[in-house]
Design a protein around this motif. Structure first.
Motif, PDB file in Angstrom:
ATOM      1  N   ILE A  16     -17.828 -29.517-114.576  1.00  0.00           N
ATOM      2  CA  ILE A  16     -18.035 -28.131-114.862  1.00  0.00           C
ATOM      3  C   ILE A  16     -17.401 -27.859-116.168  1.00  0.00           C
ATOM      4  O   ILE A  16     -17.981 -27.628-117.183  1.00  0.00           O
ATOM      5  CB  ILE A  16     -17.878 -26.863-113.770  1.00  0.00           C
ATOM      6  N   GLN A  17     -16.232 -28.029-116.331  1.00  0.00           N
ATOM      7  CA  GLN A  17     -15.355 -27.670-117.596  1.00  0.00           C
ATOM      8  C   GLN A  17     -15.944 -28.738-118.768  1.00  0.00           C
ATOM      9  O   GLN A  17     -15.997 -28.096-119.936  1.00  0.00           O
ATOM     10  CB  GLN A  17     -13.922 -27.876-117.228  1.00  0.00           C
ATOM     11  N   TRP A  18     -16.321 -29.833-118.529  1.00  0.00           N
ATOM     12  CA  TRP A  18     -16.849 -30.724-119.526  1.00  0.00           C
ATOM     13  C   TRP A  18     -18.107 -30.282-120.018  1.00  0.00           C
ATOM     14  O   TRP A  18     -18.392 -29.984-121.304  1.00  0.00           O
ATOM     15  CB  TRP A  18     -17.067 -32.057-118.865  1.00  0.00           C
ATOM     16  N   ARG A  19     -19.220 -29.952-119.219  1.00  0.00           N
ATOM     17  CA  ARG A  19     -20.456 -29.347-119.527  1.00  0.00           C
ATOM     18  C   ARG A  19     -20.344 -27.804-120.279  1.00  0.00           C
ATOM     19  O   ARG A  19     -20.968 -27.717-121.418  1.00  0.00           O
ATOM     20  CB  ARG A  19     -21.121 -29.009-118.366  1.00  0.00           C
ATOM     21  N   VAL A  20     -19.398 -27.195-119.923  1.00  0.00           N
ATOM     22  CA  VAL A  20     -19.237 -25.693-120.529  1.00  0.00           C
ATOM     23  C   VAL A  20     -18.653 -25.870-121.878  1.00  0.00           C
ATOM     24  O   VAL A  20     -19.370 -25.071-122.845  1.00  0.00           O
ATOM     25  CB  VAL A  20     -18.142 -24.820-119.524  1.00  0.00           C
ATOM     26  N   VAL A  21     -17.500 -26.582-121.796  1.00  0.00           N
ATOM     27  CA  VAL A  21     -17.029 -26.798-123.275  1.00  0.00           C
ATOM     28  C   VAL A  21     -17.911 -27.401-124.234  1.00  0.00           C
ATOM     29  O   VAL A  21     -18.281 -26.976-125.470  1.00  0.00           O
ATOM     30  CB  VAL A  21     -15.559 -27.523-123.387  1.00  0.00           C
ATOM     31  N   ASN A  22     -18.645 -28.384-123.895  1.00  0.00           N
ATOM     32  CA  ASN A  22     -19.668 -28.984-124.681  1.00  0.00           C
ATOM     33  C   ASN A  22     -20.634 -27.876-125.136  1.00  0.00           C
ATOM     34  O   ASN A  22     -21.121 -27.713-126.366  1.00  0.00           O
ATOM     35  CB  ASN A  22     -20.608 -30.048-123.870  1.00  0.00           C
ATOM     36  N   ARG A 108     -19.558 -20.172-114.325  1.00  0.00           N
ATOM     37  CA  ARG A 108     -18.741 -21.598-114.796  1.00  0.00           C
ATOM     38  C   ARG A 108     -18.024 -21.222-115.833  1.00  0.00           C
ATOM     39  O   ARG A 108     -17.204 -22.256-116.167  1.00  0.00           O
ATOM     40  CB  ARG A 108     -20.205 -22.711-114.888  1.00  0.00           C
ATOM     41  N   VAL A 109     -18.366 -20.023-116.625  1.00  0.00           N
ATOM     42  CA  VAL A 109     -17.619 -20.144-117.881  1.00  0.00           C
ATOM     43  C   VAL A 109     -16.290 -19.519-117.810  1.00  0.00           C
ATOM     44  O   VAL A 109     -16.468 -18.446-117.232  1.00  0.00           O
ATOM     45  CB  VAL A 109     -18.462 -19.425-118.978  1.00  0.00           C
ATOM     46  N   LYS A 110     -15.273 -19.949-117.991  1.00  0.00           N
ATOM     47  CA  LYS A 110     -13.882 -19.507-117.912  1.00  0.00           C
ATOM     48  C   LYS A 110     -13.356 -19.086-119.433  1.00  0.00           C
ATOM     49  O   LYS A 110     -13.589 -19.898-120.063  1.00  0.00           O
ATOM     50  CB  LYS A 110     -13.166 -20.366-117.203  1.00  0.00           C
ATOM     51  N   PRO A 111     -12.586 -18.046-119.301  1.00  0.00           N
ATOM     52  CA  PRO A 111     -11.781 -17.896-120.737  1.00  0.00           C
ATOM     53  C   PRO A 111     -11.096 -19.199-121.460  1.00  0.00           C
ATOM     54  O   PRO A 111     -11.287 -19.340-122.869  1.00  0.00           O
ATOM     55  CB  PRO A 111     -10.696 -16.824-120.391  1.00  0.00           C
ATOM     56  N   ILE A 112     -10.425 -19.893-120.657  1.00  0.00           N
ATOM     57  CA  ILE A 112      -9.726 -21.102-121.165  1.00  0.00           C
ATOM     58  C   ILE A 112     -10.736 -21.997-121.949  1.00  0.00           C
ATOM     59  O   ILE A 112     -10.632 -22.720-122.800  1.00  0.00           O
ATOM     60  CB  ILE A 112      -9.164 -21.929-120.020  1.00  0.00           C
ATOM     61  N   ASP A 113     -12.150 -22.056-121.487  1.00  0.00           N
ATOM     62  CA  ASP A 113     -13.286 -22.968-121.895  1.00  0.00           C
ATOM     63  C   ASP A 113     -13.580 -22.593-123.458  1.00  0.00           C
ATOM     64  O   ASP A 113     -13.818 -23.247-124.118  1.00  0.00           O
ATOM     65  CB  ASP A 113     -14.692 -22.900-121.137  1.00  0.00           C
TER      66      ASP A 113
END
Lengths: 268, 232
Positions: A16-22, A108-113
């Motif tokens: 999830i984090q990989w997708r969101v950051v991308n 799925r989007v978190k502040p750290i992303d």
């Protein structure tokens, strides 16, 4: 149409984090192209402009083309570019909650992303800026000798990581102390002059140098200059171990602080 | 299935804590769509946001073994300077599989019928165009549960009819958690109802029964006709 679409899969946290950051990097780059007049060129010109101004001022005060055995442009470029990289990543934490509030409707989007995406984006852009500046120096002065590329790359990555840690801490800090923004803006200016952006630490008095070398940003900048030329003299306390260890501890502290407060941050 | 235990949520208002949801516990089976009914400010949207993981409760837990959408039709997540296509691409990169991103974009493009505006900045859209794009985007991903908050009131008649048909079609494979002051819409899409009053819920197996009780309660709170005319 429906028939061709598969059901949404349950993904691991990393996926999830990989997708969101991308996706956030894509969004931010597109936004920059649309919003900033001149697009990428404007982003690239910012450090180039700063380098030109400082070079001109230095030349007026002390008309010599080198600083500590390094061409003046090669001396200024790592300082200006690395400090801007740090500064832009670090200050993002202060504004990201307000600027991206609506994005958090996508669970799925978190502040750290948003912080990680910003760091990747700025690292990419400022790396491009460095290539442009070094390219210009190489084309016109023919004396660019990149003696330690891995050290130069490591300096950039360490600076981005320290920026991420500062960004996460200011993200949490500004939630509890809204006036932190003002304080950090002044601190950032002081840090600019304490990081050896426009002077060589080896040329400062011993008592000042002994204090300045505790600044990991200064150490990263010095290491990147050393990577360009082995003739460049750095204080004996400047080692790769110090900023690396600092980044590790600082980032761990920031991640702990963020994870302990993530729920509080996204609470509406 | 969604299992909720001891869910409590309060907000700070003028220095005092106001409890919106008070120790709620309930279960929603895997084949149920729920209508959440209540007066303005009863906490319907808050409950939906908690179920969707967009907000966090003060206390209690929510367990869900499926995927839950973002609030259907929400426009806040769109970046004004990006085109409709770019905004859709962004969300598709998060929720879609890489090889399906083009299909998702095509789905939204066909549903929203924005023509050349699909490639123009979102900030230039009319409110109707924004509604079409945001609803189309929400429906481009086959979630197990859709959070639907007042969406059937948006857009022109053609859009409302098109949305209704799409919802009926989607109902075959997914479930809805729905808030709507258009109570008739709730009857079409939902098979059970939660009536929210003073932070507590009453569960009804018949949506019609819940609507009747809710309507009666609301009308009973109205002052007599003569007083309304005098105030006007």
């Amino acid at each position: 149409m429906e028939g061709t679409m598969s059901r949404l899969r349950q993904l691991s946290g990393f996926d999830i984090q990989w997708r969101v950051v991308n996706a956030l990097v894509y969004r931010e780059l597109r936004r920059r192209v649309s919003d900033v007049q001149g697009g990428f060129l404007a982003v690239l010109m910012e450090p180039v402009g700063q380098i030109a101004v400082w070079a001109a001022l230095r030349f007026i005060v002390h008309p010599v083309g080198t600083v500590n055995n390094l061409n003046i442009f090669l001396f200024l470029a790592p300082g200006v570019i690395l400090f801007n990289l740090y500064s832009r990543v670090a200050s993002h934490g202060l504004t990201t909650m307000e600027a991206n509030k609506a994005l958090f409707f996508y669970r799925r989007v978190k502040p750290i992303d948003t912080v990680l995406a910003k760091a990747i984006e700025e690292l990419g852009l400022y790396s491009c800026a460095a290539i442009v500046v070094f390219g210009i120096v190489w084309a016109y002065l023919y004396n660019l000798v990149l003696q330690n590329l891995p050290l130069l790359v490591t300096s950039f990555v360490l600076m981005a990581l320290i920026g991420v840690a500062s960004s996460l801490l200011s993200l949490v800090g500004s939630y509890y102390f809204p006036n932190l923004k003002q304080v950090l803006s002044w601190l950032n200016r002081a840090l600019y002059f304490a990081s050896g952006v426009i002077y060589s630490p080896i040329q400062t008095p011993q008592f000042a140098r002994d204090i300045l070398v505790y600044n990991p940003i200064l150490q990263c900048i010095e290491l990147s200059r050393k990577a360009l030329s082995m003739d460049y003299q750095v204080p004996s306390q400047v080692t790769l171990g110090y900023p690396s260890g600092f980044a590790l501890v600082y980032l761990s502290l920031a991640l702990w602080c963020y994870t302990s407060n993530e729920k509080v941050l996204i609470r509406r | 299935m969604i299992r909720v235990s001891s869910l409590t949520k309060s907000y700070l208002y003028k220095g005092k804590r106001k409890c919106v949801l008070d120790d709620l516990s309930f279960e929603i089976a895997g084949d149920e769509s729920i209508a959440v009914i209540g007066a303005n400010g009863a906490g319907k949207s808050t409950l939906l946001q908690l179920l969707g993981g967009i907000d966090v409760p003060d206390r209690g837990s929510i367990q869900c073994d499926g995927t839950i959408s973002w609030p259907v039709g929400i426009e806040g997540g769109f970046q004004g300077s990006l085109t409709g296509r770019e905004n859709v691409t962004f969300v598709s990169m998060i929720y879609g599989e890489k090889h399906e991103i083009d299909d998702r974009i095509k789905f939204v493009e066909d549903f929203a019928e924005l023509g050349i505006y699909f490639d123009r900045p979102f900030k230039t859209y009319s409110s109707g165009m924004k509604s079409r794009l945001s609803f189309g985007l929400s429906m481009a991903f086959p979630f197990d549960y859709y959070l639907i908050d007042e969406i059937t009131a948006a857009g022109d008649q053609k859009f409302r009819e098109k949305s209704k048909r799409l919802l009926i079609d989607r109902k075959k494979t997914s479930n809805f958690l729905m808030v709507d002051h258009n109570l008739w819409g709730l009857q079409i899409h939902c098979n059970r109802a939660f009536l929210l009053e003073s932070g507590r819920i009453t569960e009804y197996t018949s949506v019609q029964e819940a609507i009747d009780i809710h309507t009666k309660t609301l009308l009973a709170e109205l002052p007599p006709k003569s007083e309304v005319s005098r105030a006007a």
